[in-house]
Design a protein around this motif. Sequence first.
Motif, PDB file in Angstrom:
ATOM      1  N   VAL A  35       0.835  -1.180  -0.045  1.00 35.86           N
ATOM      2  CA  VAL A  35      -0.016  -0.109  -0.097  1.00 35.86           C
ATOM      3  C   VAL A  35       0.729   1.367  -0.232  1.00 35.86           C
ATOM      4  O   VAL A  35       1.739   1.332   0.899  1.00 35.86           O
ATOM      5  CB  VAL A  35      -0.918   0.247   1.046  1.00 35.86           C
ATOM      6  N   THR A  36       0.545   2.120  -0.816  1.00 40.45           N
ATOM      7  CA  THR A  36       1.248   3.444  -0.921  1.00 40.45           C
ATOM      8  C   THR A  36       0.422   4.113  -0.009  1.00 40.45           C
ATOM      9  O   THR A  36      -0.898   4.527  -0.396  1.00 40.45           O
ATOM     10  CB  THR A  36       1.652   3.979  -2.428  1.00 40.45           C
ATOM     11  N   VAL A  37       0.969   4.668   1.086  1.00 34.53           N
ATOM     12  CA  VAL A  37       0.261   5.357   2.100  1.00 34.53           C
ATOM     13  C   VAL A  37      -0.330   6.896   1.496  1.00 34.53           C
ATOM     14  O   VAL A  37       0.718   7.667   1.255  1.00 34.53           O
ATOM     15  CB  VAL A  37       0.826   5.441   3.511  1.00 34.53           C
ATOM     16  N   ASP A  38      -1.417   7.152   1.671  1.00 36.87           N
ATOM     17  CA  ASP A  38      -1.925   8.636   1.480  1.00 36.87           C
ATOM     18  C   ASP A  38      -1.853   9.382   2.806  1.00 36.87           C
ATOM     19  O   ASP A  38      -1.327  10.549   2.720  1.00 36.87           O
ATOM     20  CB  ASP A  38      -3.330   8.805   0.887  1.00 36.87           C
ATOM     21  N   ALA A  39      -2.364   8.994   3.796  1.00 41.91           N
ATOM     22  CA  ALA A  39      -2.819   9.830   5.259  1.00 41.91           C
ATOM     23  C   ALA A  39      -2.718   8.900   6.352  1.00 41.91           C
ATOM     24  O   ALA A  39      -3.233   7.724   6.170  1.00 41.91           O
ATOM     25  CB  ALA A  39      -4.184  10.654   4.807  1.00 41.91           C
ATOM     26  N   PHE A 126       3.533   5.665   9.789  1.00 43.51           N
ATOM     27  CA  PHE A 126       4.037   6.914   9.464  1.00 43.51           C
ATOM     28  C   PHE A 126       5.192   6.400   8.586  1.00 43.51           C
ATOM     29  O   PHE A 126       6.260   6.418   8.624  1.00 43.51           O
ATOM     30  CB  PHE A 126       4.326   7.554  10.612  1.00 43.51           C
ATOM     31  N   SER A 127       4.669   6.169   7.277  1.00 41.86           N
ATOM     32  CA  SER A 127       5.632   5.575   6.120  1.00 41.86           C
ATOM     33  C   SER A 127       4.998   5.785   4.830  1.00 41.86           C
ATOM     34  O   SER A 127       3.764   5.945   4.673  1.00 41.86           O
ATOM     35  CB  SER A 127       5.571   4.031   6.500  1.00 41.86           C
ATOM     36  N   ARG A 313      -3.242  18.952   9.021  1.00 37.04           N
ATOM     37  CA  ARG A 313      -2.002  17.953   7.929  1.00 37.04           C
ATOM     38  C   ARG A 313      -0.931  18.249   7.752  1.00 37.04           C
ATOM     39  O   ARG A 313      -0.696  19.604   7.769  1.00 37.04           O
ATOM     40  CB  ARG A 313      -3.099  17.964   6.558  1.00 37.04           C
ATOM     41  N   PHE A 314       0.075  17.372   8.118  1.00 39.40           N
ATOM     42  CA  PHE A 314       1.510  17.616   8.072  1.00 39.40           C
ATOM     43  C   PHE A 314       2.023  16.552   6.805  1.00 39.40           C
ATOM     44  O   PHE A 314       1.533  15.532   7.036  1.00 39.40           O
ATOM     45  CB  PHE A 314       2.009  17.446   9.303  1.00 39.40           C
ATOM     46  N   PRO A 315       3.247  16.993   6.473  1.00 43.96           N
ATOM     47  CA  PRO A 315       3.880  16.266   5.533  1.00 43.96           C
ATOM     48  C   PRO A 315       4.795  15.284   6.427  1.00 43.96           C
ATOM     49  O   PRO A 315       4.982  15.476   7.662  1.00 43.96           O
ATOM     50  CB  PRO A 315       4.751  16.933   4.807  1.00 43.96           C
ATOM     51  N   LEU A 316       5.380  14.076   5.843  1.00 49.23           N
ATOM     52  CA  LEU A 316       6.061  13.203   6.710  1.00 49.23           C
ATOM     53  C   LEU A 316       7.222  13.790   7.511  1.00 49.23           C
ATOM     54  O   LEU A 316       7.415  13.535   8.450  1.00 49.23           O
ATOM     55  CB  LEU A 316       6.416  11.847   5.699  1.00 49.23           C
ATOM     56  N   ASP A 317       7.822  14.574   6.671  1.00 50.75           N
ATOM     57  CA  ASP A 317       9.062  15.186   7.509  1.00 50.75           C
ATOM     58  C   ASP A 317       8.651  16.140   8.540  1.00 50.75           C
ATOM     59  O   ASP A 317       9.632  16.265   9.291  1.00 50.75           O
ATOM     60  CB  ASP A 317       9.626  16.263   6.349  1.00 50.75           C
ATOM     61  N   LEU A 318       7.451  16.509   8.724  1.00 52.00           N
ATOM     62  CA  LEU A 318       7.107  17.013   9.903  1.00 52.00           C
ATOM     63  C   LEU A 318       5.957  16.141  10.796  1.00 52.00           C
ATOM     64  O   LEU A 318       5.126  16.989  11.634  1.00 52.00           O
ATOM     65  CB  LEU A 318       6.322  18.410   9.748  1.00 52.00           C
ATOM     66  N   ALA A 319       6.250  15.216  10.738  1.00 53.99           N
ATOM     67  CA  ALA A 319       5.446  14.224  11.592  1.00 53.99           C
ATOM     68  C   ALA A 319       5.503  14.403  13.389  1.00 53.99           C
ATOM     69  O   ALA A 319       4.715  14.450  13.877  1.00 53.99           O
ATOM     70  CB  ALA A 319       6.011  12.680  11.131  1.00 53.99           C
ATOM     71  N   VAL A 336      -3.741  14.753  10.676  1.00 53.37           N
ATOM     72  CA  VAL A 336      -3.031  13.561   9.833  1.00 53.37           C
ATOM     73  C   VAL A 336      -1.668  13.775   9.359  1.00 53.37           C
ATOM     74  O   VAL A 336      -1.415  15.069   8.811  1.00 53.37           O
ATOM     75  CB  VAL A 336      -4.096  13.350   8.504  1.00 53.37           C
ATOM     76  N   VAL A 337      -1.094  13.147   8.958  1.00 49.72           N
ATOM     77  CA  VAL A 337       0.165  12.849   8.385  1.00 49.72           C
ATOM     78  C   VAL A 337       0.105  12.680   6.923  1.00 49.72           C
ATOM     79  O   VAL A 337      -0.581  11.585   6.817  1.00 49.72           O
ATOM     80  CB  VAL A 337       1.353  12.196   9.227  1.00 49.72           C
ATOM     81  N   ARG A 338       0.556  13.128   5.938  1.00 50.48           N
ATOM     82  CA  ARG A 338       0.351  12.805   4.422  1.00 50.48           C
ATOM     83  C   ARG A 338       1.718  12.547   3.905  1.00 50.48           C
ATOM     84  O   ARG A 338       2.706  13.307   3.593  1.00 50.48           O
ATOM     85  CB  ARG A 338      -0.199  13.935   3.584  1.00 50.48           C
ATOM     86  N   PRO A 339       2.247  11.279   3.986  1.00 41.60           N
ATOM     87  CA  PRO A 339       3.866  10.548   3.366  1.00 41.60           C
ATOM     88  C   PRO A 339       3.930  11.305   2.198  1.00 41.60           C
ATOM     89  O   PRO A 339       5.155  11.492   1.955  1.00 41.60           O
ATOM     90  CB  PRO A 339       3.545   9.284   3.731  1.00 41.60           C
ATOM     91  N   GLY A 340       3.086  11.186   1.062  1.00 41.15           N
ATOM     92  CA  GLY A 340       3.320  11.419  -0.155  1.00 41.15           C
ATOM     93  C   GLY A 340       3.139  12.828  -0.625  1.00 41.15           C
ATOM     94  O   GLY A 340       3.468  13.340  -1.521  1.00 41.15           O
ATOM     95  N   ASP A 341       2.816  13.805   0.489  1.00 43.22           N
ATOM     96  CA  ASP A 341       2.117  15.302   0.078  1.00 43.22           C
ATOM     97  C   ASP A 341       3.182  16.319   0.559  1.00 43.22           C
ATOM     98  O   ASP A 341       3.215  16.548   1.771  1.00 43.22           O
ATOM     99  CB  ASP A 341       0.935  15.334   0.750  1.00 43.22           C
TER     100      ASP A 341
END
Length: 353
Positions: A35-39, A126-127, A313-319, A336-341
């Motif tokens: 699964v490519t994680v969206d949120a 968180f990936s 909402r936050f990008p993965l780098d700001l988890a 939510v964390v958005r790993p690909g956004d």
Amino acid sequence: MPAPDSTRAAVLHGPGDLRIESIPLRTLGADDVLVTVDAVGVCGSDMHYFSSGRNGQNVLRQPTVLGHEASGTVTATGSDVTLEAGTRVAVEPAVGCGTCATCRSGRYNLCPFGVCFGSPPTHGTFSERIVAASRAVHPLPDSIPLEVGALIEPLAVAVWAVQRAKVRFGDRVLVTGAGPIGILVMQVARAAGAAEVIVTDVNDARLERARALGASAVLNTAEKAPELSGIDRLLECSAHPAALWQGIRTLRPAGRATVVGQAAPSVDGLPLAHLQRWEIDLVTAFRYAHAFPTAIALAAEGRVDLAGVLTGRFPLDLAADALRAPVKDPSHLKVVVRPGDTTARSAAEARTP
């Protein structure tokens, strides 16, 4: 194309020590999906691990990826999987071993051998990518945006809690705690036929959100206990023992109290004689079993407003910022964390399309 063997993820090494690293992905098995994680929703358990290295009785003993409320897109499948690549899914983080007597009875949420995404030492969501058993992913209809799909997991918690509470048509329901779970419980109780759902908390902003999303009445209990009686069902979502004891006193004879918020290992003050005298049932709810299909249906039909509890909402780098956000600003509900956004935003911009 072969499935990737690694992914970027937010790895917790100790309290407050969250690092973005590349970690290996387990090999895709015959019954697995990639699964490519969206949120990924931030849960209170994630915040506890981040702040103190533990959640309840479970302790962080090795670096672990947090997160268990996830949605995404299936991008690869094992040889025995019928689900097609490209399917949008919500991920159920704990499905049990599937073979023990408890799982075979249908109560896989109580499996003594199962693991859960994001519960140390099991890596979570968180990936950017995860590998999951095919039975752990649930297709999402087009009416549910992927970002909102991450909230299917906490909605499943609410569905199971209302089922455990045995909320019936026409009931008067009291929900103590206006956090994300409490507000979702309130909405599910209304969908289940409750005639009146009262929500209590000590945070006015959260109470106003509960009112906007359908609560019959809201009460701030910061200064005094609720002056209520004749309540049919109590769902305690705050994890504060005093709220449970006070809520029990509002129940009618033969009422039912359900503990939803994570309880402390032991608490004093249980009004056992009162429970016995009025034959009040005290039950608990742990995660959920077979609740994802109902949660998805409620969201798809608009009977529960998931977008209404999404506040950041936050990008993965700001988890790490995402994990701090509800503490810094208690008006937050679900972040939510958005790993690909890389354009994910927070705070005042959170509800901007």
